[in-house]
Design a protein around this motif. Structure first.
Motif, short mmCIF file in Angstrom:
data_model
loop_
_atom_site.label_atom_id
_atom_site.label_comp_id
_atom_site.label_asym_id
_atom_site.label_seq_id
_atom_site.Cartn_x
_atom_site.Cartn_y
_atom_site.Cartn_z
N VAL A 329 -11.29 -5.49 4.98
CA VAL A 329 -10.53 -5.44 3.73
C VAL A 329 -9.03 -5.34 4.01
N PHE A 330 -8.26 -6.22 3.39
CA PHE A 330 -6.80 -6.31 3.47
C PHE A 330 -6.30 -6.92 4.77
N GLU A 331 -7.21 -7.42 5.64
CA GLU A 331 -6.76 -8.13 6.83
C GLU A 331 -6.29 -9.55 6.44
N PRO A 332 -5.39 -10.15 7.24
CA PRO A 332 -4.97 -11.52 6.96
C PRO A 332 -6.17 -12.48 6.98
N ASN A 333 -6.32 -13.25 5.93
CA ASN A 333 -7.50 -14.11 5.76
C ASN A 333 -7.25 -15.45 6.45
N ASP A 334 -7.46 -15.47 7.77
CA ASP A 334 -7.19 -16.68 8.52
C ASP A 334 -8.28 -16.89 9.57
N HIS A 335 -8.06 -17.87 10.45
CA HIS A 335 -9.07 -18.21 11.46
C HIS A 335 -9.39 -17.03 12.37
N THR A 336 -8.39 -16.23 12.68
CA THR A 336 -8.64 -15.08 13.56
C THR A 336 -9.63 -14.11 12.92
N LEU A 337 -9.47 -13.85 11.63
CA LEU A 337 -10.38 -12.96 10.92
C LEU A 337 -11.78 -13.57 10.87
N TRP A 338 -11.87 -14.86 10.58
CA TRP A 338 -13.19 -15.49 10.48
C TRP A 338 -13.94 -15.42 11.82
N LYS A 339 -13.20 -15.63 12.89
CA LYS A 339 -13.82 -15.55 14.21
C LYS A 339 -14.32 -14.14 14.51
N LYS A 370 -21.96 -18.08 9.30
CA LYS A 370 -20.95 -19.12 9.05
C LYS A 370 -19.79 -18.53 8.26
N CYS A 371 -18.64 -18.54 8.86
CA CYS A 371 -17.42 -18.06 8.21
C CYS A 371 -16.27 -18.91 8.74
N ASP A 372 -15.85 -19.89 7.98
CA ASP A 372 -14.84 -20.84 8.44
C ASP A 372 -14.13 -21.45 7.23
N GLU A 373 -13.44 -22.55 7.47
CA GLU A 373 -12.70 -23.20 6.39
C GLU A 373 -13.64 -23.73 5.30
N GLU A 374 -14.85 -24.07 5.66
CA GLU A 374 -15.78 -24.61 4.67
C GLU A 374 -16.23 -23.54 3.69
N THR A 375 -16.49 -22.33 4.17
CA THR A 375 -16.87 -21.24 3.26
C THR A 375 -15.67 -20.55 2.64
N ASN A 376 -14.48 -20.83 3.18
CA ASN A 376 -13.27 -20.21 2.66
C ASN A 376 -12.18 -21.26 2.40
N PRO A 377 -12.40 -22.13 1.43
CA PRO A 377 -11.38 -23.11 1.07
C PRO A 377 -10.18 -22.43 0.42
N PRO A 378 -9.08 -23.17 0.20
CA PRO A 378 -7.85 -22.55 -0.34
C PRO A 378 -8.07 -21.77 -1.63
N GLU A 379 -8.90 -22.29 -2.54
CA GLU A 379 -9.08 -21.58 -3.81
C GLU A 379 -9.78 -20.23 -3.62
N VAL A 380 -10.65 -20.13 -2.61
CA VAL A 380 -11.31 -18.85 -2.31
C VAL A 380 -10.30 -17.88 -1.71
N ASP A 382 -7.07 -17.95 -2.11
CA ASP A 382 -6.11 -17.58 -3.15
C ASP A 382 -6.66 -16.49 -4.06
N ALA A 383 -7.97 -16.42 -4.19
CA ALA A 383 -8.60 -15.38 -5.01
C ALA A 383 -8.75 -14.07 -4.25
N GLY A 384 -8.26 -14.03 -3.00
CA GLY A 384 -8.34 -12.82 -2.21
C GLY A 384 -9.71 -12.55 -1.62
N GLN A 385 -10.53 -13.60 -1.47
CA GLN A 385 -11.88 -13.43 -0.99
C GLN A 385 -12.05 -14.05 0.40
N VAL A 386 -12.93 -13.46 1.19
CA VAL A 386 -13.39 -14.08 2.43
C VAL A 386 -14.91 -14.14 2.33
#
Length: 419
Positions: A329-339, A370-380, A382-386
Motif C-alpha cells: 500500500v502506497f508504494e510506487p505502482n510500477d514494474h519494480t512493485l509488480w515484480k 500474474k501482475c504486469d502491464e496487462e493486469t495494470n493498464p493506465p486506467e487501473v 490512475d485509479a490507484g489500484q494494483v
C-alpha cells in the motif's frame, strides 16, 4: 549515501527486498451459546486456551453442562488449542441489536477466528445469522459449522432448507435418554404428516458445513451421558487435521474423541440421500468406531467449493496474501512493485505446493501469479489500484474410491527384479 573518508574496503548489508508471507492460523474457533452459569460474562467475548479456563470462568456453581460447555470441551479434546466464547445468556440472541450487540456480531472485529459455531442452534434464523456472518463481503475468511436438529425422523427433510418463522429444530440442551429442555417442534409447515424442511440453505461460496447426527458424550460438568450437537467436536477435528496434516487435508475419515455413541446410526442408503445435498454424516464402523464420513460444504453440487478443505485452503491463501502484502500500500505502482509482488506471492505458493496442498508435479502446474502491464493498464493505475491475478489448483479429496476387478484366464506371472 555513506560519505567515505579513508581509502579501504567497506562491506554493507543490503536488504534483499524479499518479504516472507506466512500462513495464517486456520484452527481458531468462535463459539456462541449459553454457559452453565448463564450470568457469567454475558454478551462479552472471552478467549480461552484450555478447558480449565472455561470451567473457571463459565461453570461456577452449576451442576449440569450445556451444549456450549460440551462443545468447548469437545473442541479441546479433539485437538483445538484456542477459541473465543460468547455467553448470550438464557433467551439470548445470536446477533443482538445495534444498541446491545452479542453473538456473531462480536466476532466481526476478530480476525483470528476461522471457524464459527453456535452449538445446538438449528433453526432457520440461526442458520441465516451464521451464514450471513461468514459470507459478509468484508470477511469471507471463516467457515460456519452448522448443527442439525437432534430428532430427525426423515433424513430427506435435511436436504430441504428450513424456512424462517417456521419450526425447524429443537432448542439446545438435554440429557441422553431424557429428551431435551426447551420447545419441541416437528418441522411441519402446513400441518401435513412428517417433517418437511429441517436443513440448512445452500451457501454459494461454500462457507458453511452441516453435520448429522448428534453424538452421545459424557458431560464433563455433571458426569452424566448427554446428547450433544457435534459442531464443537468437529471444530476440534478440523484443528487437529490442520496441525497434523494441513488445512488442505479433508477433515474426514477421522475419529471423534469423546463420542460414545450416535443418536442415530446412519446407513449407507441414507447417506446416499444426504451426501449430494451437502449433509456430512457421522457414522459408526465396527472395529473403527465413530468417524466423520463426509467433507462437503453447503455449496451447490457443481461448485468448485463443494469440499470443506478446498474452501478452507482458499480462505487461508486469501488471508495470508492479504496480510503478507500490506507493505504494498502506497508504494510506487510500477514494474519494480509488480515484480516484487510476483516474487513474494510466488515464494509463498511454492511452499504451499511443497506441503502437498496444490496439484501438480511442478510449481508452474500448481499455480500462477500474474501482475504486469496487462493486469495494470493506465486506467487501473490512475485509479490507484494494483491488480494481481492468482490461479491455484487445489487438491481435492478422494471421495469415491473405485476399484475395477476382472477375472483373467491367464496365470499371473511375477518377474524377478534382477531378471
Amino acid at each position: 549515501m555513506v560519505n567515505y573518508q579513508a581509502p579501504g574496503v567497506y562491506v554493507q548489508e543490503v536488504p534483499s527486498g524479499a518479504r516472507s508471507i506466512g500462513q495464517v492460523s486456520t484452527s481458531i474457533a468462535g463459539f456462541i451459546g449459553v454457559s452453565p452459569d448463564a450470568t457469567a460474562y454475558p454478551d462479552e467475548v472471552r478467549v480461552l486456551d484450555n478447558w480449565t479456563q472455561f470451567v473457571d470462568q463459565y461453570v461456577g456453581k452449576a451442576t449440569q453442562g450445556t451444549p456450549l460447555s460440551n462443545a468447548v470441551f469437545g473442541f479441546f479434546t479433539n485437538g483445538g488449542s484456542r477459541c473465543y466464547v460468547v455467553n448470550i445468556g438464557t433467551g439470548g440472541s445470536l446477533t443482538g441489536t445495534a444498541a446491545k450487540p452479542t453473538g456473531v456480531t462480536l466476532f466481526e472485529a476478530i480476525d483470528d477466528i476461522s471457524i464459527v459455531a453456535a452449538p445446538g442452534y438449528s433453526d432457520a434464523d440461526a442458520y441465516s445469522a451464521l451464514q450471513a456472518h461468514v459470507e459478509h463481503p468484508l470477511r469471507q475468511d471463516r467457515m460456519a459449522i452448522l448443527d442439525t436438529p437432534e430428532k430427525v425422523d426423515d433424513v430427506g427433510s435435511l436436504t430441504r432448507a428450513a424456512t424462517s418463522g417456521l419450526p425447524g429444530g429443537d432448542k439446545p440442551g438435554g440429557d441422553a435418554g431424557e429428551g431435551k429442555s426447551g420447545d419441541k417442534t416437528d418441522g411441519k409447515s402446513d400441518g401435513a404428516a412428517g417433517e418437511e424442511s429441517l436443513g440448512a440453505p445452500q451457501s454459494p461460496g461454500g462457507y458453511t458445513a452441516l453435520y448429522f447426527p448428534w453424538i452421545v458424550m459424557t458431560d464433563p460438568v455433571s458426569g452424566k451421558k448427554v446428547t450433544q450437537p457435534p459442531s464443537g467436536h468437529l471444530a476440534g477435528v478440523w484443528a487437529r487435521v490442520d496441525a497434523t496434516r494441513g488445512v488442505h487435508k479433508a477433515p474426514a475419515n477421522e475419529p471423534i474423541q469423546g463420542a460414545l455413541d450416535l443418536v442415530r446410526r446412519v446407513s449407507r442408503g441414507e447417506q446416499e440421500v444426504l451426501n449430494p445435498a451437502g449433509v456430512n454424516c457421522i457414522r459408526y464402523f465396527p472395529g473403527e468406531g465413530i468417524r466423520v464420513w463426509g467433507a462437503r460444504t453447503k455449496a451447490p453440487e457443481a461448485s468448485e467449493y463443494r469440499y470443506v478443505n478446498v474452501r478452507r485452503l482458499t480462505n487461508m491463501i486469501k488471508e495470508s496474501v492479504a496480510d503478507g502484502t500490506r507493505w504494498v500500500v502506497f508504494e510506487p505502482n510500477d514494474h519494480t512493485l509488480w515484480k516484487s509482488i510476483r516474487r513474494d506471492i510466488g515464494a509463498f505458493l511454492t511452499n504451499v505446493w511443497r506441503d502437498g496442498a496444490l496439484l501438480g508435479t511442478t510449481p508452474q502446474q500448481a499455480f500462477f501469479v500474474k501482475c504486469d502491464e496487462e493486469t495494470n493498464p493506465p486506467e487501473v493505475r490512475d485509479a490507484g489500484q494494483v491488480v494481481t491475478l492468482i490461479g491455484i489448483a487445489p487438491v481435492k479429496p478422494a471421495e469415491f474410491v473405485v476399484f475395477k476387478l476382472m477375472q483373467s484366464a491367464d496365470n499371473t506371472q511375477t518377474e524377478n527384479a534382477g531378471a
